[in-house]
Design a protein around this motif. Structure first.
Motif, PDB file in Angstrom:
ATOM      1  N   THR A 112      59.270  92.197  48.190  1.00  0.00           N
ATOM      2  CA  THR A 112      58.852  92.097  48.668  1.00  0.00           C
ATOM      3  C   THR A 112      57.154  91.828  48.913  1.00  0.00           C
ATOM      4  OG1 THR A 112      61.057  91.420  49.961  1.00  0.00           O
ATOM      5  CG2 THR A 112      59.089  90.924  51.029  1.00  0.00           C
ATOM      6  N   LEU A 113      56.895  90.435  48.808  1.00  0.00           N
ATOM      7  CA  LEU A 113      55.205  90.928  49.038  1.00  0.00           C
ATOM      8  C   LEU A 113      54.874  91.395  50.209  1.00  0.00           C
ATOM      9  CD1 LEU A 113      54.414  88.778  45.653  1.00  0.00           C
ATOM     10  CD2 LEU A 113      54.739  91.003  45.959  1.00  0.00           C
ATOM     11  N   VAL A 114      54.377  92.500  50.727  1.00  0.00           N
ATOM     12  CA  VAL A 114      53.074  91.872  52.109  1.00  0.00           C
ATOM     13  C   VAL A 114      52.478  92.293  52.034  1.00  0.00           C
ATOM     14  CG1 VAL A 114      53.797  94.013  54.393  1.00  0.00           C
ATOM     15  CG2 VAL A 114      55.424  93.626  52.494  1.00  0.00           C
ATOM     16  N   PHE A 115      51.566  91.620  52.736  1.00  0.00           N
ATOM     17  CA  PHE A 115      49.560  91.615  52.588  1.00  0.00           C
ATOM     18  C   PHE A 115      49.104  91.214  53.779  1.00  0.00           C
ATOM     19  CE2 PHE A 115      50.578  91.575  47.550  1.00  0.00           C
ATOM     20  CZ  PHE A 115      50.116  93.378  47.789  1.00  0.00           C
ATOM     21  N   GLY A 116      49.506  90.696  54.158  1.00  0.00           N
ATOM     22  CA  GLY A 116      49.657  90.134  55.459  1.00  0.00           C
ATOM     23  C   GLY A 116      49.003  88.678  55.754  1.00  0.00           C
ATOM     24  N   LYS A 117      48.821  87.824  57.028  1.00  0.00           N
ATOM     25  CA  LYS A 117      48.982  86.163  57.046  1.00  0.00           C
ATOM     26  C   LYS A 117      47.794  85.699  57.078  1.00  0.00           C
ATOM     27  CE  LYS A 117      50.271  86.297  62.247  1.00  0.00           C
ATOM     28  NZ  LYS A 117      51.323  85.908  62.786  1.00  0.00           N
ATOM     29  N   ASP A 118      46.827  86.452  56.467  1.00  0.00           N
ATOM     30  CA  ASP A 118      45.069  85.645  56.181  1.00  0.00           C
ATOM     31  C   ASP A 118      45.602  85.389  54.715  1.00  0.00           C
ATOM     32  OD1 ASP A 118      45.354  88.351  55.014  1.00  0.00           O
ATOM     33  OD2 ASP A 118      42.959  88.603  56.126  1.00  0.00           O
ATOM     34  N   LEU A 119      44.117  84.668  54.399  1.00  0.00           N
ATOM     35  CA  LEU A 119      43.713  83.884  52.775  1.00  0.00           C
ATOM     36  C   LEU A 119      43.350  85.636  52.126  1.00  0.00           C
ATOM     37  CD1 LEU A 119      42.958  81.749  51.229  1.00  0.00           C
ATOM     38  CD2 LEU A 119      40.501  81.831  51.762  1.00  0.00           C
ATOM     39  N   LEU A 120      42.929  86.128  52.203  1.00  0.00           N
ATOM     40  CA  LEU A 120      43.826  87.719  51.148  1.00  0.00           C
ATOM     41  C   LEU A 120      44.218  87.944  50.991  1.00  0.00           C
ATOM     42  CD1 LEU A 120      41.648  89.284  49.647  1.00  0.00           C
ATOM     43  CD2 LEU A 120      41.260  91.001  52.014  1.00  0.00           C
ATOM     44  N   GLY A 121      45.113  88.128  52.170  1.00  0.00           N
ATOM     45  CA  GLY A 121      46.662  88.334  51.988  1.00  0.00           C
ATOM     46  C   GLY A 121      47.663  87.593  50.748  1.00  0.00           C
ATOM     47  N   HIS A 122      47.423  85.998  50.892  1.00  0.00           N
ATOM     48  CA  HIS A 122      48.380  85.506  50.380  1.00  0.00           C
ATOM     49  C   HIS A 122      47.308  84.914  49.379  1.00  0.00           C
ATOM     50  CE1 HIS A 122      50.070  83.060  53.736  1.00  0.00           C
ATOM     51  NE2 HIS A 122      49.176  82.793  54.374  1.00  0.00           N
ATOM     52  N   LEU A 123      45.902  85.137  48.537  1.00  0.00           N
ATOM     53  CA  LEU A 123      45.799  85.373  47.442  1.00  0.00           C
ATOM     54  C   LEU A 123      45.698  86.600  47.086  1.00  0.00           C
ATOM     55  CD1 LEU A 123      41.752  83.955  47.768  1.00  0.00           C
ATOM     56  CD2 LEU A 123      43.676  82.974  46.824  1.00  0.00           C
ATOM     57  N   THR A 124      46.070  87.738  47.508  1.00  0.00           N
ATOM     58  CA  THR A 124      46.419  89.111  47.194  1.00  0.00           C
ATOM     59  C   THR A 124      48.182  88.714  46.172  1.00  0.00           C
ATOM     60  OG1 THR A 124      45.049  90.048  48.420  1.00  0.00           O
ATOM     61  CG2 THR A 124      47.211  91.824  47.330  1.00  0.00           C
ATOM     62  N   ALA A 125      49.077  88.665  47.426  1.00  0.00           N
ATOM     63  CA  ALA A 125      50.928  88.261  47.177  1.00  0.00           C
ATOM     64  C   ALA A 125      50.317  86.967  45.706  1.00  0.00           C
ATOM     65  CB  ALA A 125      51.456  87.517  48.042  1.00  0.00           C
ATOM     66  N   ILE A 126      49.729  86.317  45.896  1.00  0.00           N
ATOM     67  CA  ILE A 126      49.673  85.044  44.769  1.00  0.00           C
ATOM     68  C   ILE A 126      49.301  86.494  43.060  1.00  0.00           C
ATOM     69  CG2 ILE A 126      48.685  83.037  43.447  1.00  0.00           C
ATOM     70  CD1 ILE A 126      48.656  82.132  46.373  1.00  0.00           C
ATOM     71  N   LYS A 127      48.172  86.910  42.894  1.00  0.00           N
ATOM     72  CA  LYS A 127      47.383  87.360  41.933  1.00  0.00           C
ATOM     73  C   LYS A 127      48.875  88.366  41.699  1.00  0.00           C
ATOM     74  CE  LYS A 127      44.213  88.322  39.762  1.00  0.00           C
ATOM     75  NZ  LYS A 127      43.792  87.636  38.728  1.00  0.00           N
ATOM     76  N   ARG A 178      59.497  87.266  47.011  1.00  0.00           N
ATOM     77  CA  ARG A 178      59.426  86.898  48.844  1.00  0.00           C
ATOM     78  C   ARG A 178      58.596  87.632  49.596  1.00  0.00           C
ATOM     79  NH1 ARG A 178      63.858  89.614  51.124  1.00  0.00           N
ATOM     80  NH2 ARG A 178      62.883  88.519  53.328  1.00  0.00           N
ATOM     81  N   THR A 179      57.670  86.711  50.656  1.00  0.00           N
ATOM     82  CA  THR A 179      57.363  87.662  51.018  1.00  0.00           C
ATOM     83  C   THR A 179      57.795  87.888  52.828  1.00  0.00           C
ATOM     84  OG1 THR A 179      56.093  85.740  52.234  1.00  0.00           O
ATOM     85  CG2 THR A 179      55.247  86.399  50.427  1.00  0.00           C
ATOM     86  N   ALA A 180      56.244  88.952  52.697  1.00  0.00           N
ATOM     87  CA  ALA A 180      56.955  89.287  54.383  1.00  0.00           C
ATOM     88  C   ALA A 180      55.450  88.927  55.411  1.00  0.00           C
ATOM     89  CB  ALA A 180      57.640  90.764  54.859  1.00  0.00           C
ATOM     90  N   CYS A 181      55.625  88.656  56.296  1.00  0.00           N
ATOM     91  CA  CYS A 181      54.383  88.721  57.469  1.00  0.00           C
ATOM     92  C   CYS A 181      54.816  88.514  58.862  1.00  0.00           C
ATOM     93  CB  CYS A 181      53.625  87.216  56.995  1.00  0.00           C
ATOM     94  SG  CYS A 181      53.131  86.449  55.651  1.00  0.00           S
ATOM     95  N   LEU A 186      48.116  90.141  62.101  1.00  0.00           N
ATOM     96  CA  LEU A 186      48.065  90.102  61.434  1.00  0.00           C
ATOM     97  C   LEU A 186      48.689  90.745  60.310  1.00  0.00           C
ATOM     98  CD1 LEU A 186      45.677  88.568  59.109  1.00  0.00           C
ATOM     99  CD2 LEU A 186      44.421  90.971  59.593  1.00  0.00           C
ATOM    100  N   THR A 187      49.125  92.059  60.689  1.00  0.00           N
ATOM    101  CA  THR A 187      49.938  92.749  59.802  1.00  0.00           C
ATOM    102  C   THR A 187      51.106  93.574  61.160  1.00  0.00           C
ATOM    103  OG1 THR A 187      49.025  94.766  60.520  1.00  0.00           O
ATOM    104  CG2 THR A 187      47.875  93.571  58.217  1.00  0.00           C
ATOM    105  N   PHE A 188      51.703  93.823  59.845  1.00  0.00           N
ATOM    106  CA  PHE A 188      53.574  94.534  60.572  1.00  0.00           C
ATOM    107  C   PHE A 188      52.731  96.144  61.468  1.00  0.00           C
ATOM    108  CE2 PHE A 188      55.498  92.182  57.330  1.00  0.00           C
ATOM    109  CZ  PHE A 188      56.279  91.788  57.936  1.00  0.00           C
ATOM    110  N   LEU A 189      51.293  96.831  60.415  1.00  0.00           N
ATOM    111  CA  LEU A 189      51.015  98.381  61.148  1.00  0.00           C
ATOM    112  C   LEU A 189      50.239  97.868  62.769  1.00  0.00           C
ATOM    113  CD1 LEU A 189      50.624 100.775  61.338  1.00  0.00           C
ATOM    114  CD2 LEU A 189      48.385 100.632  60.151  1.00  0.00           C
ATOM    115  N   ASP A 190      49.871  96.343  62.758  1.00  0.00           N
ATOM    116  CA  ASP A 190      49.066  95.805  63.655  1.00  0.00           C
ATOM    117  C   ASP A 190      49.603  95.256  64.953  1.00  0.00           C
ATOM    118  OD1 ASP A 190      46.294  95.911  62.886  1.00  0.00           O
ATOM    119  OD2 ASP A 190      46.194  93.716  62.347  1.00  0.00           O
ATOM    120  N   GLN A 191      51.115  94.732  64.695  1.00  0.00           N
ATOM    121  CA  GLN A 191      52.302  94.067  65.330  1.00  0.00           C
ATOM    122  C   GLN A 191      52.767  96.212  65.634  1.00  0.00           C
ATOM    123  OE1 GLN A 191      54.812  91.578  64.389  1.00  0.00           O
ATOM    124  NE2 GLN A 191      56.775  92.405  65.220  1.00  0.00           N
TER     125      GLN A 191
END
Length: 197
Positions: A112-127, A178-181, A186-191
């Protein structure tokens, strides 16, 4: 028990699993992540922070240790047996060697990849997914479009439609990551921080 985390609602069993004490300092070998009242510092390092057994069947990868702790706190029901889950944090940016290390030390695991639901998070999960599967990719961002390709396949999509799922479909990655957002931030810590203040 850490009083700040207790105020944020982190349960005692989660604090015990992550061995949390008075100081919220998470070691990444040569550097550390620091979390406290009103601040969160992440290192830019090629090393990793690890928690949980190396024999775990499920591996959660995130930017920070605190993001992993927030995820488990907010979705405790998804992790009924924490002892079967390993957590890996990469710091403020992904380095190629990190994905290689994860691939070598956690073969054939569920991720499970957890990198935030912004563009940087999506790109990091893909990479990260590409690195763990040892699929070399190049990424480009122009205007509001992202191009991801290698010698055999490509994905060109808008920022809004970019997702790990779209990448896995285009590149035929199986088994799927899988991803978790977070749903409310933006992030689980923010939430976690906004829901407890």
């Amino acid at each position: 028990m850490n009083p700040l985390l207790t105020r944020l609602g982190v349960p005692p069993e989660v604090q015990d699993f992550f061995h949390l004490g008075d100081d919220l300092v998470f070691r990444y070998g040569d550097s550390a992540e620091h979390f406290g009242e009103g601040f969160h510092r992440l290192p830019a390092t090629e090393n990793l922070w690890l928690a949980g057994p190396e024999t775990a069947s499920h591996v959660v990868v995130s930017f920070s240790a605190m993001e992993a702790i927030a995820l488990v706190t907010l979705h405790r029901h998804h992790y009924p047996r924490l002892q079967q889950t390993a957590f890996v944090a990469i710091g403020s940016r992904l380095h190629d060697g990190q994905a290689s290390w994860i691939r070598q030390h956690f073969p054939k695991r569920k991720f499970t990849l957890v990198f935030g639901k912004d563009l940087l998070g999506h790109l990091t999960a893909i990479k990260m997914a590409a690195g763990i599967r040892n699929v070399p990719v190049r990424m480009f961002h122009t205007g509001h479009q992202v191009a991801i390709y290698n010698d055999e396949r490509e994905l060109i999509t808008s920022d809004e439609r970019l997702s790990l799922h779209a990448f896995q479909e285009a590149f035929g990655l199986r088994p799927r990551f899988r991803t978790a957002c977070a749903r409310l931030a933006l992030t689980f810590l923010d939430q976690l921080q906004t829901s407890r203040t």
